[in-house]
Design a protein around this motif. Sequence first.
Motif, PDB file in Angstrom:
ATOM      1  N   ALA A  99      -1.854  -4.924   2.963  1.00 43.54           N
ATOM      2  CA  ALA A  99      -2.950  -5.895   2.774  1.00 43.54           C
ATOM      3  C   ALA A  99      -4.302  -5.231   3.050  1.00 43.54           C
ATOM      4  O   ALA A  99      -5.256  -5.406   2.281  1.00 43.54           O
ATOM      5  N   PHE A 100      -4.389  -4.463   4.133  1.00 39.72           N
ATOM      6  CA  PHE A 100      -5.668  -3.790   4.427  1.00 39.72           C
ATOM      7  C   PHE A 100      -5.990  -2.742   3.369  1.00 39.72           C
ATOM      8  O   PHE A 100      -7.134  -2.607   2.954  1.00 39.72           O
ATOM      9  N   ASP A 101      -4.980  -2.001   2.934  1.00 40.18           N
ATOM     10  CA  ASP A 101      -5.227  -0.946   1.945  1.00 40.18           C
ATOM     11  C   ASP A 101      -5.722  -1.527   0.623  1.00 40.18           C
ATOM     12  O   ASP A 101      -6.525  -0.914  -0.071  1.00 40.18           O
ATOM     13  N   GLU A 102      -5.228  -2.725   0.274  1.00 42.43           N
ATOM     14  CA  GLU A 102      -5.589  -3.308  -1.023  1.00 42.43           C
ATOM     15  C   GLU A 102      -6.814  -4.213  -0.963  1.00 42.43           C
ATOM     16  O   GLU A 102      -7.329  -4.638  -1.995  1.00 42.43           O
ATOM     17  N   ALA A 103      -7.285  -4.512   0.257  1.00 42.62           N
ATOM     18  CA  ALA A 103      -8.340  -5.524   0.407  1.00 42.62           C
ATOM     19  C   ALA A 103      -9.639  -5.098  -0.264  1.00 42.62           C
ATOM     20  O   ALA A 103     -10.058  -3.949  -0.164  1.00 42.62           O
ATOM     21  N   SER A 104     -10.282  -6.046  -0.944  1.00 43.70           N
ATOM     22  CA  SER A 104     -11.628  -5.749  -1.444  1.00 43.70           C
ATOM     23  C   SER A 104     -12.683  -6.307  -0.489  1.00 43.70           C
ATOM     24  O   SER A 104     -13.863  -6.020  -0.638  1.00 43.70           O
ATOM     25  N   ALA A 105     -12.253  -7.096   0.487  1.00 43.84           N
ATOM     26  CA  ALA A 105     -13.147  -7.532   1.562  1.00 43.84           C
ATOM     27  C   ALA A 105     -12.294  -7.941   2.758  1.00 43.84           C
ATOM     28  O   ALA A 105     -11.161  -8.413   2.588  1.00 43.84           O
ATOM     29  N   ILE A 106     -12.844  -7.732   3.945  1.00 44.37           N
ATOM     30  CA  ILE A 106     -12.156  -8.134   5.182  1.00 44.37           C
ATOM     31  C   ILE A 106     -13.075  -9.095   5.932  1.00 44.37           C
ATOM     32  O   ILE A 106     -14.246  -8.788   6.170  1.00 44.37           O
ATOM     33  N   VAL A 107     -12.537 -10.266   6.251  1.00 45.29           N
ATOM     34  CA  VAL A 107     -13.342 -11.315   6.894  1.00 45.29           C
ATOM     35  C   VAL A 107     -12.792 -11.606   8.290  1.00 45.29           C
ATOM     36  O   VAL A 107     -11.603 -11.925   8.434  1.00 45.29           O
ATOM     37  N   PHE A 108     -13.642 -11.495   9.293  1.00 47.68           N
ATOM     38  CA  PHE A 108     -13.263 -11.909  10.646  1.00 47.68           C
ATOM     39  C   PHE A 108     -13.664 -13.376  10.785  1.00 47.68           C
ATOM     40  O   PHE A 108     -14.852 -13.699  10.808  1.00 47.68           O
ATOM     41  N   CYS A 109     -12.679 -14.251  10.867  1.00 51.00           N
ATOM     42  CA  CYS A 109     -12.947 -15.679  11.020  1.00 51.00           C
ATOM     43  C   CYS A 109     -13.634 -15.939  12.366  1.00 51.00           C
ATOM     44  O   CYS A 109     -13.582 -15.093  13.264  1.00 51.00           O
ATOM     45  N   PRO A 110     -14.260 -17.114  12.535  1.00 47.01           N
ATOM     46  CA  PRO A 110     -14.924 -17.401  13.809  1.00 47.01           C
ATOM     47  C   PRO A 110     -13.915 -17.782  14.893  1.00 47.01           C
ATOM     48  O   PRO A 110     -13.920 -18.895  15.407  1.00 47.01           O
ATOM     49  N   SER A 111     -13.061 -16.837  15.212  1.00 47.58           N
ATOM     50  CA  SER A 111     -12.039 -17.048  16.235  1.00 47.58           C
ATOM     51  C   SER A 111     -12.514 -16.428  17.543  1.00 47.58           C
ATOM     52  O   SER A 111     -13.438 -15.614  17.548  1.00 47.58           O
ATOM     53  N   ASN A 112     -11.872 -16.813  18.623  1.00 47.56           N
ATOM     54  CA  ASN A 112     -12.239 -16.289  19.942  1.00 47.56           C
ATOM     55  C   ASN A 112     -12.170 -14.751  19.921  1.00 47.56           C
ATOM     56  O   ASN A 112     -11.112 -14.187  19.667  1.00 47.56           O
ATOM     57  N   PRO A 113     -13.309 -14.080  20.183  1.00 51.00           N
ATOM     58  CA  PRO A 113     -13.312 -12.606  20.051  1.00 51.00           C
ATOM     59  C   PRO A 113     -12.434 -11.921  21.096  1.00 51.00           C
ATOM     60  O   PRO A 113     -11.923 -10.826  20.846  1.00 51.00           O
TER      61      PRO A 113
END
Length: 318
Positions: A186-200
């Motif tokens: 999934a990471f290798d194929e991703a065209s964007a990576i989104v960090f959701c507003p989850s507890n950091p």
Amino acid sequence: MSFSGPVVALAGGVGGAKLAVGLAHALPEGALTVVVNTADDLVLHGLHISPDIDTVMYNLAGMSNPETGWGIDGDRTSALDLLGRYGGPTWFRLGDQDLATHIRRTQRLAEGARLTEVTRELAASLGIKANILPMTDSSIATRVKTPEGELEFQDYFVARGTRPSVCGVRFQGADEARATPEVIRAFDEASAIVFCPSNPIVSIGPILAVPDIHERLRSASAPRVGVSPIIGGAALRGPAAEMLKSLGHEVSALGVARILKDVLDGFVVDTEDEALVSSIKETGLRSIALPSIMSDLDSKKKLAQGVLAFASSVQKMT
Ligand code: GDP
Ligand code: CA
């Protein structure tokens, strides 16, 4: 539409699931993969419970309880009540329908299926088109250091209602944990990576604690953008603000951006925090302000579209 290619979102539970729903609507069917925290998982009544996976799953299936953000809408707790009469623990609230998820998961794990496979089966049965991936099939457990001693995560979070102050957090098993082939792909194929507003600290933190994942996120060529869970110096819910403070971080979108800086290209803050955009840019990240309170489907979709457009602008400019 700025992105049609595969997008990977990183999520914990309630905050993460909201943006995941927006992204699922903003992207073509099947283009979204959500990599979900499993360090909150626990065994109760002999059942394997994955609270964050279940929250993401029920939200994407459109069956979650809109008041709590977790659990199943309209679910009752008759089974839990009887379990209580038998002397079983009732502090972790499990609905009657919800129990079916844990029973099925536990059975399939006992048959030798990986958590990744079981999650795929459960999600497919609920008609979910997005791909939900546990961050790892290895066992990782968040442990919270408090003045009362070190607590298991759900003991701190649910049983004690996040009241103890947090002096440290560790992710037991993380050093030996491996990313699954599914997560790596999934990471290798991703065209964007989104960090959701989850507890950091306790939702994104455990995902980053898996060495293979951290490595891939650090070196990813796809644009990596995050959304702040802290708005106007407070969390919308949950202990993120208190945790940031007691661990010595600034309680603001800027404080979160600083924690995640090494794995991000851009950070979205709420319009209320527009004044922080310039200081976030000074840390080397791109930044914009968007309305980020997701109170209904429309606000989830709009934020997702804004985040994807931002990711595509980050990509063009690098
Ligand atoms: P948990 O695993 O259920 O605790 O959920 P997460 O870690 O995924 O999300 C918790 C965080 O979500 C909290 O810090 C909240 O401030 C944040 N959050 C919840 N709803 C929203 C929202 O509508 N917008 C934003 N920006 N953050 C939110
Ligand atoms: Ca969680």
